[in-house]
Write an enzyme that holds these catalytic residues in place. Structure first.
Site, short mmCIF file in Angstrom:
data_model
loop_
_atom_site.label_atom_id
_atom_site.label_comp_id
_atom_site.label_asym_id
_atom_site.label_seq_id
_atom_site.Cartn_x
_atom_site.Cartn_y
_atom_site.Cartn_z
N ASN A 125 43.45 44.22 41.21
CA ASN A 125 42.57 43.87 42.34
C ASN A 125 41.44 42.92 41.97
OD1 ASN A 125 42.80 47.11 44.04
ND2 ASN A 125 44.01 45.25 44.28
N ASP B 49 46.87 51.85 51.42
CA ASP B 49 47.23 50.46 51.69
C ASP B 49 47.03 50.14 53.17
OD1 ASP B 49 48.10 47.95 51.09
OD2 ASP B 49 50.23 48.44 51.02
#
Length: 235
Positions: free
Chosen positions: A60, A12
């Protein structure tokens, strides 16, 4: 000192890292991809046997299309690099997730990588790609139901161990340690079944800056914890 056998990482912070440097988000993804190879080397040298990274989730796809397109291009490029790295480091690579939504070319690259590296056993590297844990469990249940309906599996024979064999991670030990970079403290639909007894480590360091020293910090934090299962010490 006890080294975790299997480490899972949520990569991340690529976009925020790039923005902090006045660069586009895709630059962060590019540098993040390069860092994956470095951490694979570091993990192997530390004695970690399995490393699983969250590269692209089922959620995503909701990102802006230009960013998704660039991520897919980067993944294709990374598959070529990973093919060379696998041979060099005796590394077996496995992709977790539903690859059917990916382009035919990327699917071919994944299958080639998995096939070529299938005989390697020095290090085991898993890439979660178009992966979501709820999707994984639904797919597993459908496959299990099909086998029950076909008479290949009895309902009475269904146990946690049997169910685990239908998951994308079949034959891979559950993670001992989960690391999430860049300050967020949630699982984001990642390995929900497999992380039931894992230790969690969260760091503010964004993924592109997560280096050998940061990985050692995470492992040291893991080593300092008294691992218990059901009230009994792991020892």
């Amino acid at each position: 000192m006890k080294i975790p056998q299997h480490v899972a990482i949520i990569l991340d912070g690529n976009g925020r890292w790039a923005k902090s440097k006045g660069m586009p988000r895709n630059y962060g993804h590019k540098m993040g991809a390069k860092n994956v190879e470095k951490i694979c080397d570091t993990a192997g040298h530390m004695g970690i046997k399995y490393l699983t990274v969250y590269a692209f989730s089922t959620e995503n796809w909701g990102r802006p299309q230009p960013e998704v397109d660039e991520l897919m291009r980067l993944l294709g490029s990374y598959m070529k690099t990973c093919l060379k790295t696998a041979k060099k480091n005796n590394m077996r690579v496995r992709v977790l997730g539903d690859i059917s939504r990916l382009t035919p070319k990327l699917q071919e690259q994944i299958l080639e990588l998995e096939q070529v590296s299938s005989a390697y056993d020095g290090f085991y590297f898993q890439i979660a790609l178009n992966y979501g844990s709820r999707d994984e469990m639904l797919r597993a249940m459908k496959k299990m139901y099909t086998d029950i309906k076909a008479g290949k599996l009895s309902e009475d024979a269904v146990t946690e161990e049997v169910f685990s064999r239908y998951l994308d991670t079949a034959d891979i030990p559950d993670p001992d340690l989960l690391i999430r970079t860049s300050g967020e403290q949630r699982l984001s639909n990642y390995l929900l079944w497999q992380l039931a007894y894992s230790e969690f480590y969260f760091t503010d360091t964004p993924w592109p800056d997560f280096d050998e020293a940061e990985l050692k910090k995470a492992v040291e934090a893991y080593q300092s914890r008294d691992r218990r299962y059901g009230g009994l010490s792991e020892e």
